[in-house]
Write a protein that holds these residues in place. Structure first.
Motif, PDB file in Angstrom:
ATOM      1  N   ASP A   1      12.135-118.489 -11.029  1.00 12.07           N
ATOM      2  CA  ASP A   1      11.530-119.236 -12.136  1.00 12.07           C
ATOM      3  C   ASP A   1      10.899-118.218 -13.081  1.00 12.07           C
ATOM      4  N   ILE A   2      11.417-118.146 -14.311  1.00 11.38           N
ATOM      5  CA  ILE A   2      10.949-117.159 -15.293  1.00 11.38           C
ATOM      6  C   ILE A   2      10.328-117.889 -16.478  1.00 11.38           C
TER       7      ILE A   2
ATOM      8  N   GLN B   1       9.739-115.886  -7.484  1.00  5.42           N
ATOM      9  CA  GLN B   1      11.040-115.634  -6.882  1.00  5.42           C
ATOM     10  C   GLN B   1      10.943-115.835  -5.383  1.00  5.42           C
ATOM     11  N   ALA B   2      11.971-116.450  -4.815  1.00  5.46           N
ATOM     12  CA  ALA B   2      12.003-116.680  -3.373  1.00  5.46           C
ATOM     13  C   ALA B   2      13.426-116.479  -2.868  1.00  5.46           C
TER      14      ALA B   2
ATOM     15  N   VAL C   1      13.538-130.467  -9.951  1.00  2.00           N
ATOM     16  CA  VAL C   1      14.079-130.049  -8.659  1.00  2.00           C
ATOM     17  C   VAL C   1      13.002-129.235  -7.954  1.00  2.00           C
ATOM     18  N   HIS C   2      12.529-129.738  -6.826  1.00  2.00           N
ATOM     19  CA  HIS C   2      11.451-129.085  -6.071  1.00  2.00           C
ATOM     20  C   HIS C   2      12.055-128.298  -4.905  1.00  2.00           C
ATOM     21  N   ILE C   3      11.690-127.024  -4.847  1.00  2.00           N
ATOM     22  CA  ILE C   3      12.214-126.139  -3.811  1.00  2.00           C
ATOM     23  C   ILE C   3      11.045-125.669  -2.958  1.00  2.00           C
ATOM     24  N   GLU C   4      10.990-126.139  -1.711  1.00  2.00           N
ATOM     25  CA  GLU C   4       9.924-125.755  -0.788  1.00  2.00           C
ATOM     26  C   GLU C   4      10.382-124.547   0.017  1.00  2.00           C
ATOM     27  N   THR C   5       9.560-123.510   0.003  1.00  2.00           N
ATOM     28  CA  THR C   5       9.914-122.262   0.693  1.00  2.00           C
ATOM     29  C   THR C   5       8.817-121.882   1.673  1.00  2.00           C
ATOM     30  N   ALA C   6       9.164-121.015   2.584  1.00  2.00           N
ATOM     31  CA  ALA C   6       8.197-120.537   3.565  1.00  2.00           C
ATOM     32  C   ALA C   6       7.154-119.658   2.887  1.00  2.00           C
ATOM     33  N   GLY C   7       5.908-119.802   3.311  1.00  2.00           N
ATOM     34  CA  GLY C   7       4.830-119.002   2.739  1.00  2.00           C
ATOM     35  C   GLY C   7       3.959-119.837   1.818  1.00  2.00           C
TER      36      GLY C   7
ATOM     37  N   SER D   1       4.336-120.456  -2.597  1.00  2.00           N
ATOM     38  CA  SER D   1       5.610-119.844  -2.966  1.00  2.00           C
ATOM     39  C   SER D   1       6.659-120.874  -3.354  1.00  2.00           C
ATOM     40  N   ASP D   2       6.278-122.155  -3.433  1.00  2.00           N
ATOM     41  CA  ASP D   2       7.231-123.183  -3.830  1.00  2.00           C
ATOM     42  C   ASP D   2       7.629-122.982  -5.292  1.00  2.00           C
TER      43      ASP D   2
END
Length: 222
Positions: free
Chosen positions: A108-109, A122-123, A148-154, A157-158
């Motif tokens: 995401d920029i 960034q993930a 669009v929701h992107i769930e990431t570890a940490g 950091s989403d």
């Protein structure tokens, strides 16, 4: 044999214009998304209204109050120039806010116009835990745009691809890249394991040839 000549053609004028406004651009392993055109339209409405007001005010002053002269024209041109810069700023702010999907990461920029700053999230694809898309409200459903929701570890950091056109297609792109990444990792892990087995087998053979490994059963002559 004749030599093969590769000719690289430059994109045409209309193709270049189209790329400036295209919401989805795929270049090699990188897919770039922009926000919905309605967001751009909403952003440029104020400077467009200001432009019309400047023109109406200038015509009214000239026609009804007989205001003219170099200072009058210079003032009108200066106002129009500021309004044009305002319009360009809003357009650049829309164009520079991009989301990217590569074969390894989601990005995401958020860039400020004309190089006044940038923030980036960034993930890696391997950290993605859940992805979902939604169209909030009637207009989002009508014009097919959403988040669009992107769930990431940490923690913290989403990543959100917000107000993008056709969120279901973005979701499909992400799932496709995830599948390709996981398949690549399985192939890589398999090659690594095969390499490890080959090394272990080679070491075992060397040890057997040098009689460093005791036999489980004694030789027959014993």
């Amino acid at each position: 044999d004749e030599d093969l000549v590769v000719v690289r053609t430059q994109p045409g004028f209309w193709e270049s214009i189209g790329r400036l406004f295209d919401w989805r651009l795929e270049d090699g392993n990188v897919i770039t998304y922009r926000r919905n055109y309605l967001i751009l339209l909403w952003e440029i409405i104020p400077p467009m209204v200001a432009f019309m007001l400047i023109i109406v005010a200038a015509v009214a002053l000239y026609s009804y109050l007989d205001v003219s002269g170099p200072l009058f024209y210079a003032g009108v041109l200066l106002l129009l120039l500021f309004d044009l810069m305002w319009l360009l700023w809003r357009y650049e702010d829309w164009r520079n806010d991009i989301f990217q999907l590569t074969d390894r990461d989601v990005i995401d920029i958020d860039r400020k116009p004309f190089g006044f700053g940038e923030s980036r999230k960034q993930a890696p694809l391997r950290n993605i835990q859940n992805v979902r898309a939604e169209r909030p409200g009637f207009f989002a459903t009508l014009f097919d745009y959403g988040d669009v929701h992107i769930e990431t570890a940490g923690a913290d950091s989403d990543i959100d691809f917000d107000r993008v056109p056709h969120p279901s297609q973005v979701l499909s792109d992400i799932f496709r890249r995830l599948e390709e990444y996981r398949e690549g990792q399985l192939l890589k892990d398999g090659e690594t394991r095969r390499g490890e087995y080959a090394v272990l087998l080679d070491v075992y053979r060397q040890e057997m040839e040098q009689d460093r490994i005791p036999r489980r059963t004694p030789p027959i002559d014993e």
